[in-house]
Motif scaffolding. Sequence first.
Motif, PDB file in Angstrom:
ATOM      1  N   PRO A   1      -1.733  -4.769  -0.392  1.00  0.00           N
ATOM      2  CA  PRO A   1      -2.790  -5.767  -0.834  1.00  0.00           C
ATOM      3  C   PRO A   1      -3.999  -5.799  -0.463  1.00  0.00           C
ATOM      4  N   VAL A   2      -4.045  -4.887   0.950  1.00  0.00           N
ATOM      5  CA  VAL A   2      -5.423  -4.725   1.475  1.00  0.00           C
ATOM      6  C   VAL A   2      -5.984  -3.295   1.707  1.00  0.00           C
ATOM      7  N   ALA A   3      -7.039  -2.964   2.007  1.00  0.00           N
ATOM      8  CA  ALA A   3      -7.511  -1.504   2.434  1.00  0.00           C
ATOM      9  C   ALA A   3      -6.620  -0.949   3.325  1.00  0.00           C
ATOM     10  N   VAL A   4      -6.238   0.297   2.961  1.00  0.00           N
ATOM     11  CA  VAL A   4      -5.125   1.116   3.824  1.00  0.00           C
ATOM     12  C   VAL A   4      -5.932   2.496   4.271  1.00  0.00           C
ATOM     13  N   ASP A   5      -5.671   2.673   5.861  1.00  0.00           N
ATOM     14  CA  ASP A   5      -6.105   4.022   6.080  1.00  0.00           C
ATOM     15  C   ASP A   5      -4.802   4.919   6.487  1.00  0.00           C
ATOM     16  N   VAL A   6      -4.611   6.149   6.421  1.00  0.00           N
ATOM     17  CA  VAL A   6      -3.669   6.750   6.663  1.00  0.00           C
ATOM     18  C   VAL A   6      -3.801   7.791   7.751  1.00  0.00           C
ATOM     19  N   VAL A   7      -3.010   7.841   8.850  1.00  0.00           N
ATOM     20  CA  VAL A   7      -3.461   8.690  10.047  1.00  0.00           C
ATOM     21  C   VAL A   7      -2.040   8.736  10.646  1.00  0.00           C
TER      22      VAL A   7
ATOM     23  N   PHE B   1      -5.058  -2.153   7.043  1.00  0.00           N
ATOM     24  CA  PHE B   1      -3.889  -1.885   7.471  1.00  0.00           C
ATOM     25  C   PHE B   1      -3.826  -0.318   7.816  1.00  0.00           C
ATOM     26  N   VAL B   2      -3.337   0.124   8.851  1.00  0.00           N
ATOM     27  CA  VAL B   2      -3.225   1.254   9.263  1.00  0.00           C
ATOM     28  C   VAL B   2      -2.069   2.005   9.224  1.00  0.00           C
ATOM     29  N   LEU B   3      -1.651   2.938   8.567  1.00  0.00           N
ATOM     30  CA  LEU B   3      -0.409   3.333   7.779  1.00  0.00           C
ATOM     31  C   LEU B   3      -0.160   4.806   8.463  1.00  0.00           C
TER      32      LEU B   3
ATOM     33  N   PRO C   1      12.426  -6.501   4.687  1.00  0.00           N
ATOM     34  CA  PRO C   1      12.566  -5.053   4.199  1.00  0.00           C
ATOM     35  C   PRO C   1      11.713  -4.248   5.659  1.00  0.00           C
ATOM     36  N   VAL C   2      12.542  -3.183   6.095  1.00  0.00           N
ATOM     37  CA  VAL C   2      12.285  -2.617   7.238  1.00  0.00           C
ATOM     38  C   VAL C   2      11.114  -1.500   6.655  1.00  0.00           C
ATOM     39  N   THR C   3       9.940  -2.157   6.467  1.00  0.00           N
ATOM     40  CA  THR C   3       8.723  -1.177   5.934  1.00  0.00           C
ATOM     41  C   THR C   3       7.389  -1.632   6.658  1.00  0.00           C
ATOM     42  N   ALA C   4       6.531  -0.933   6.568  1.00  0.00           N
ATOM     43  CA  ALA C   4       5.140  -1.023   6.834  1.00  0.00           C
ATOM     44  C   ALA C   4       4.548  -2.165   5.976  1.00  0.00           C
ATOM     45  N   LEU C   5       4.737  -1.881   4.684  1.00  0.00           N
ATOM     46  CA  LEU C   5       4.382  -3.039   3.703  1.00  0.00           C
ATOM     47  C   LEU C   5       4.856  -4.220   3.904  1.00  0.00           C
TER      48      LEU C   5
ATOM     49  N   ASP D   1       3.162   5.072  -0.140  1.00  0.00           N
ATOM     50  CA  ASP D   1       3.435   3.847  -0.264  1.00  0.00           C
ATOM     51  C   ASP D   1       1.809   2.980  -0.268  1.00  0.00           C
ATOM     52  N   ARG D   2       0.995   3.769  -0.031  1.00  0.00           N
ATOM     53  CA  ARG D   2      -0.291   3.019   0.337  1.00  0.00           C
ATOM     54  C   ARG D   2      -0.661   2.325  -0.786  1.00  0.00           C
ATOM     55  N   ALA D   3      -0.542   2.722  -2.217  1.00  0.00           N
ATOM     56  CA  ALA D   3      -0.983   1.957  -3.320  1.00  0.00           C
ATOM     57  C   ALA D   3      -0.345   0.540  -3.460  1.00  0.00           C
ATOM     58  N   ALA D   4       0.521   0.501  -2.616  1.00  0.00           N
ATOM     59  CA  ALA D   4       1.261  -0.967  -2.982  1.00  0.00           C
ATOM     60  C   ALA D   4       0.899  -2.054  -1.835  1.00  0.00           C
TER      61      ALA D   4
END
Length: 320
Positions: A286-292, A272-274, A255-259, A281-284
């Motif tokens: 499996p590791v801590a996520v930062d959104v910037v 993972f920096v999203l 899948p062409v996704t950040a996940l 999508d951040r809740a999906a």
Amino acid sequence: MSKSEIPGKVVAICGGVGGAKLALGLYRILTPEQLTVVVNTGDDFEHLGLHVSPDIDTVVYTLADLADRERGWGRANETWAFMAALKALGGEDWFNLGDADLAMHVQRTLRLKAGETLTTITSDLARRLGIAAEILPMSDDPVRTFVETDEGVLGFQRYFVGRRCEPRVERIRFDGAETARPSPRVLAALADPDVRAVVICPSNPFLSVDPILAVPGMRAAIRSTSAPVVAVTPIIGGQAVKGPTAKIMAELDIPVTALAVASHYEGLIDGFVLDDKDAADRAAFPVAVDVVPTLMQSMADREALARSVLAFAGRLEPRT
């Protein structure tokens, strides 16, 4: 956050253009002794009798402020007399080597033939171009990326430059990786107790980061560091910022996704920096996520992302 407020050392895992942008951001906000950049050499190949290291040179030229920002590769203000003369004589002209860029390849080739290691050569050439941070090849042993396609097996540069990524990818392999060893200075950098973050830059996971991780002992060395390991997305809104990442993922039925990128690094990363376009999508993950915002269009963007990545790593629990 000023340079003096950023504690400890940082090891960046990096490929070419996309990764070099973040490496430059890190270089500009850290003191030189704080940064080590570990660069992919799976793209290396022998051309016209010269040893060419495209990703290393992209990182070196970028940090030395010599890179051509419009083309995204090579040196700025380059001239092409050599290539024109070569073409007139019937030589191979599918892979461009600029007149100033030739000096890098000639020096590297001569010094390799004299018995020096790629690590020593890279470090010295970077310093001669004014770079104080440590730039290291992943290995002194040859590892070569080959792309198995619907047109047959192609060396990476034949696929990427010669065929412009047009053939359909069926498999990617890294010849020589099974017997290669990480550069000793890479292992030393990762084992340094002062390391506070390992950053996987937004390079192509399959073509630029996987060759590094394919070298035996590299994954273990990254896992054994006490510092958090953070990856930055190369995918924004289902698209690659640059290069064939999205195309390759689709052709490999990924899948062409950040996940999917984060899942590719499962077991290796702590965070993972999203991009903020994919915040839903951040809740999906499996590791801590930062959104910037992760799109680096300006120097300010590069520095801002670098600061965000290091601040995020600083909020993660150190490994035990």
